[in-house]
Design an enzyme around this catalytic site. Structure first.
Site, mmCIF file in Angstrom:
data_model
loop_
_atom_site.group_PDB
_atom_site.id
_atom_site.type_symbol
_atom_site.label_atom_id
_atom_site.label_comp_id
_atom_site.label_asym_id
_atom_site.label_seq_id
_atom_site.Cartn_x
_atom_site.Cartn_y
_atom_site.Cartn_z
ATOM 1 N N LYS A 118 23.130 42.470 -25.577
ATOM 2 C CA LYS A 118 24.197 41.796 -26.324
ATOM 3 C C LYS A 118 23.783 40.403 -26.755
ATOM 4 O O LYS A 118 24.143 39.950 -27.843
ATOM 5 C CB LYS A 118 25.468 41.701 -25.482
ATOM 6 C CG LYS A 118 26.184 43.013 -25.359
ATOM 7 C CD LYS A 118 27.647 42.791 -25.103
ATOM 8 C CE LYS A 118 28.378 44.111 -25.216
ATOM 9 N NZ LYS A 118 29.765 44.022 -24.804
ATOM 10 N N LYS A 201 23.763 54.464 -28.602
ATOM 11 C CA LYS A 201 25.104 54.770 -28.087
ATOM 12 C C LYS A 201 26.154 54.607 -29.180
ATOM 13 O O LYS A 201 26.042 53.704 -30.011
ATOM 14 C CB LYS A 201 25.388 53.772 -26.946
ATOM 15 C CG LYS A 201 26.581 54.074 -26.100
ATOM 16 C CD LYS A 201 26.819 52.962 -25.081
ATOM 17 C CE LYS A 201 27.452 51.733 -25.718
ATOM 18 N NZ LYS A 201 28.129 50.821 -24.785
ATOM 19 N N LYS A 204 31.941 50.562 -30.383
ATOM 20 C CA LYS A 204 33.033 50.036 -31.197
ATOM 21 C C LYS A 204 32.523 49.130 -32.289
ATOM 22 O O LYS A 204 33.173 48.948 -33.306
ATOM 23 C CB LYS A 204 33.946 49.166 -30.308
ATOM 24 C CG LYS A 204 34.704 49.917 -29.277
ATOM 25 C CD LYS A 204 35.312 48.936 -28.270
ATOM 26 C CE LYS A 204 36.225 49.676 -27.323
ATOM 27 N NZ LYS A 204 36.412 48.971 -26.063
#
Ligand code: AMP
Ligand code: TRP
Length: 338
Positions: A118, A201, A204
């Site tokens: 991230k 993956k 969102k």
């Protein structure tokens, strides 16, 4: 240390940072629904304090928190049998997280792959909260003495860190106070992949909306997304082993299997040798038949935000009644005067 002395208790959470995806549904919510039982405490939380570790528009955060709650309710989380609330209404989470910040080691945090992914190359500019995130997650779980944590595959490392924190706390203070919680990562939906790239993956926040199924997508969108989903030119294999090295094909079979409550073997047996022109429309029909009732109910619930807020507040009261005595005892063990 074993968990034998602890009553089985389930805790899990979802961040209100963008809408719910099919990954959240198959990897988390659907399994939480299945684990509900009148005999155990099942505690499910919209982890809004985790969401703000990256920037959230304040209005969007409130709407997103209600959407997560609506998604859980519409999927079958029963707010009487289970405890459903949003994290920030129970301040004990952040209080225990501070204690755990003083237990967890910087070296442990440096190994967290989600932070590295991230924060990327700009780790210097990431928030301190993003770095400390797994310690708050450990607090979420251990604040309730939870023993089982149903999550998707991507959260395994964080639950392992939670176990390390529980063990170190118990050792440091010479107590058997926190259980060593088990991650529960089972079934075909624990790693739903991106529809445009089967090695990533489904998330969102991916770049293109075509790479994910959102819980609020309508039937046309769902059909279009599966139709355009990336595949290889081969038909479906005749055995499960034939999916090796075919990430996109494996992903679509896993999604089918999760939605249909069939094993991947059963799906392959039914579609052995099928072309995509047959399998993809069947998958789209299945997804619509399972998701449309949930999204209709979500929309209905979201039309009455005050009712969602009431349910979350009631859940938070119940959560606090478990959390407050555990935090009190923790403070006492640590030597903080009450
Ligand atoms: P998040 O949306 O990151 O807060 O994730 C909430 C829960 O959904 C966690 O248990 C995740 O592991 C799970 N989850 C999120 N994305 C996926 C995915 N693509 N496949 C399976 N589980 C997922
Ligand atoms: N970190 C989890 C995720 O990104 C969300 C989460 C926060 C969680 N606290 C938790 C999951 C406690 C399980 C238990 O998906």
């Amino acid at each position: 240390m074993t968990n034998n002395s602890f009553t089985p208790r389930v805790f899990s959470g979802i961040k209100p940072s963008g809408g719910l995806t099919l990954g959240n549904y198959l990897g988390a919510i659907k399994r939480w629904v299945d684990m509900q039982s009148p005999d155990t405490d099942n505690i499910y939380c919209a982890v809004d304090l985790h969401a703000i570790t990256v920037w959230q528009d304040p209005k969007g955060l409130k709407a997103g928190t209600r959407e997560i709650a609506a998604g859980m309710l519409a999927s079958g989380i029963d707010p009487e049998t289970s405890i459903l609330f949003n994290q920030s209404q129970v301040p004990e989470h952040t209080e225990l997280a501070w204690i755990f910040n003083c237990v967890a080691r910087v070296g442990w945090m440096n190994r967290m792959t989600q932070f590295k992914d991230k924060a990327g190359k700009n780790a210097e500019k990431a928030s301190l909260g993003l770095y400390a995130y797994p310690s708050l997650m450990a607090a979420d779980i251990l604040l309730y003495h939870a023993t089982h944590v149903p999550v998707g595959e991507d959260q395994k490392q964080h639950v392992e860190l939670t176990r390390d924190i529980a063990n170190k706390f118990n050792n440091d203070f010479g107590v058997e106070f926190f259980p060593v919680a088990e991650p529960v990562i089972e079934g075909p939906g624990t790693r739903v992949m991106n529809l445009r790239d089967g090695t990533k993956k489904m998330s969102k926040s991916g770049e293109s909306d075509m790479e994910r199924i959102n819980m609020l997508d309508d039937a046309d969108k769902i059909a279009k997304k599966f139709k355009k989903a990336k595949t290889d030119p081969e038909p479906l294999p005749k055995t499960l082993e034939g999916l090796a090295g075919r990430p996109e094909a494996k992903n679509l079979v896993d999604i089918y299997s999760g939605l249909a409550d069939m094993t991947p073997e059963e799906v392959i047996a039914e579609y052995a040798g099928a072309q995509w022109g047959r399998f993809k429309p069947a998958l789209a029909d299945l997804a619509v038949s399972k998701l449309a009732p949930i999204s209709d109910e979500m929309k209905r619930l979201m039309d009455d935000p005050a009712e969602i807020d009431r349910k979350l507040a009631a859940g938070a009261d119940r959560a606090r009644s478990i959390a407050a005595p555990i935090l009190d005892q923790t403070y006492d063990i640590v030597g903080l005067l009450r």
